[in-house]
Design an enzyme around this catalytic site. Structure first.
Site, short mmCIF file in Angstrom:
data_model
loop_
_atom_site.label_atom_id
_atom_site.label_comp_id
_atom_site.label_asym_id
_atom_site.label_seq_id
_atom_site.Cartn_x
_atom_site.Cartn_y
_atom_site.Cartn_z
N HIS A 246 51.92 67.99 27.86
CA HIS A 246 52.30 67.33 29.10
C HIS A 246 53.57 67.97 29.68
O HIS A 246 53.67 68.16 30.89
CB HIS A 246 52.51 65.84 28.88
N LEU B 129 55.36 70.92 52.98
CA LEU B 129 54.25 70.48 52.13
C LEU B 129 54.41 68.99 51.86
O LEU B 129 55.52 68.52 51.62
CB LEU B 129 54.29 71.24 50.79
N ARG C 31 44.57 69.20 24.92
CA ARG C 31 43.83 70.24 24.20
C ARG C 31 44.62 71.54 24.13
O ARG C 31 44.59 72.25 23.13
CB ARG C 31 42.46 70.45 24.86
N ASP D 148 43.75 68.45 34.13
CA ASP D 148 43.21 68.06 32.82
C ASP D 148 43.42 69.19 31.80
O ASP D 148 43.40 70.37 32.16
CB ASP D 148 41.71 67.76 32.96
N GLY D 149 43.62 68.80 30.57
CA GLY D 149 43.66 69.78 29.48
C GLY D 149 45.00 69.95 28.80
O GLY D 149 45.14 70.80 27.92
N ARG E 285 33.77 66.03 36.34
CA ARG E 285 33.60 64.68 36.90
C ARG E 285 34.83 64.32 37.73
O ARG E 285 35.87 64.99 37.66
CB ARG E 285 33.35 63.66 35.80
N TRP F 146 46.35 53.87 30.90
CA TRP F 146 47.11 52.86 30.14
C TRP F 146 46.46 52.60 28.78
O TRP F 146 47.08 52.06 27.88
CB TRP F 146 47.17 51.53 30.91
N SER G 50 46.06 58.10 35.61
CA SER G 50 45.05 57.19 36.17
C SER G 50 45.29 55.79 35.63
O SER G 50 45.91 55.61 34.57
CB SER G 50 43.64 57.67 35.80
N SER H 15 36.35 61.12 37.86
CA SER H 15 37.26 60.21 37.16
C SER H 15 38.05 59.29 38.09
O SER H 15 39.27 59.15 37.95
CB SER H 15 38.23 61.02 36.27
#
Ligand code: FPP
Length: 253
Positions: free
Chosen positions: A38, A132, A25, A21-22, A194, A70, A66, A196
């Site tokens: 992004h 991995l 911002r 996230d972020g 959270r 959309w 997520s 989400s």
């Protein structure tokens, strides 16, 4: 899911899941369009993927899009989809060279064909990776995944639905994915605290680690710090005695 499909060629190790996230911002704070955040976030993905094996991480699940995303402006959604396609095409060689197996969890039917094709090509090319297991969650909703797994498990079990059969079915809702172990450590960047709708079932005993750092600025050292903090924690899985960080009970999925 049939028992044979539970076998995976990835050796056991930590499963780290990240809510990245972020990006927006980070970009806005620099006077840049959100899409630039992004793009920088995609570079962080590469850094984190490459740092993971040395930290004992064998499964890494990244929340890339997520099912609720959309709802974002069409322009941003298009930019993200383009970025996923570019990342998958451009990174496959590198993933292959590093022994990374890539799979994608989430719905595929709402993705554009070029994105789906890029996913399928990357999954096929990296299928033998053993260093991995990188799982990208795209058009992913944990609630939807649990509902789909419950339907699958109930249909094939011929008996009562159990936590184990549901766990096994969770990885198998999408044909291309294999079941992953429970999440050991869940990281969320960007300051929010959270879940989400991310890996709600698989995080039953996950240790949670929240960071105020925006995803584009998250570094390999930050990941190492989160893993070190994880190792300092006492995991009891509901019992009274501390378990080693790779508790066998958490792996029996
Ligand atoms: C949430 O931050 C992030 C997303 C919805 C997209 C995550 C995508 C990437 C990290 C890009 C690259 C991914 C791959 C797999 C190549 P946000 O944009 O909502 O940030 P904000 O909360 O600051 O607005």
């Amino acid at each position: 899911m049939r028992p044979s499909t539970l076998i995976t060629n990835i050796p056991p190790g930590l499963h780290v899941a990240i809510i990245m996230d972020g990006n927006g911002r980070w970009a806005v704070a620099r006077g840049l369009p959100r899409a630039a955040g992004h793009r920088r976030g995609a570079e962080t993905v590469r850094t984190i993927v490459e740092a993971s094996p040395d930290l004992g991480i064998r499964t890494l699940t990244l929340y890339a899009f997520s099912s609720d995303n959309w709802r974002r402006p069409e322009r941003e959604v298009r930019a993200l989809m383009r970025l996923f396609r570019t990342y998958l095409r451009a990174e496959t060689k590198r993933l292959l060279a590093n022994g990374v197996r890539l799979t994608v969890i989430g719905r595929r039917d709402r993705l554009e064909i070029p994105v789906r094709s890029a996913i399928e090509a990357a999954e096929a090319a990296t299928a033998d990776g053993t260093t991995l297991h990188l799982r990208l969650a795209i058009d992913y909703s944990s609630r939807d995944a649990i509902a789909a797994a419950a339907t699958l498990a109930a249909g094939s079990a011929g008996g009562p639905l159990t936590a184990q059969s549901l766990s096994a079915a969770l990885g198998g809702a999408d044909a291309a994915d294999a079941p992953a172990p429970d999440v050991d450590l869940l990281i969320r960047t960007g300051g929010e605290r959270r879940l989400s709708d991310f890996l709600l079932w698989e995080c039953a005993y996950a240790e949670l680690w929240f960071s105020d750092i925006m995803w584009p600025a998250f570094s390999a050292a930050d990941l190492a710090g989160a893993v070190a903090d994880f190792h300092s924690r006492e995991r009891r899985f509901g019992g009274l005695v501390a378990q080693p960080v790779e508790a066998p009970a958490a792996r029996a999925v």
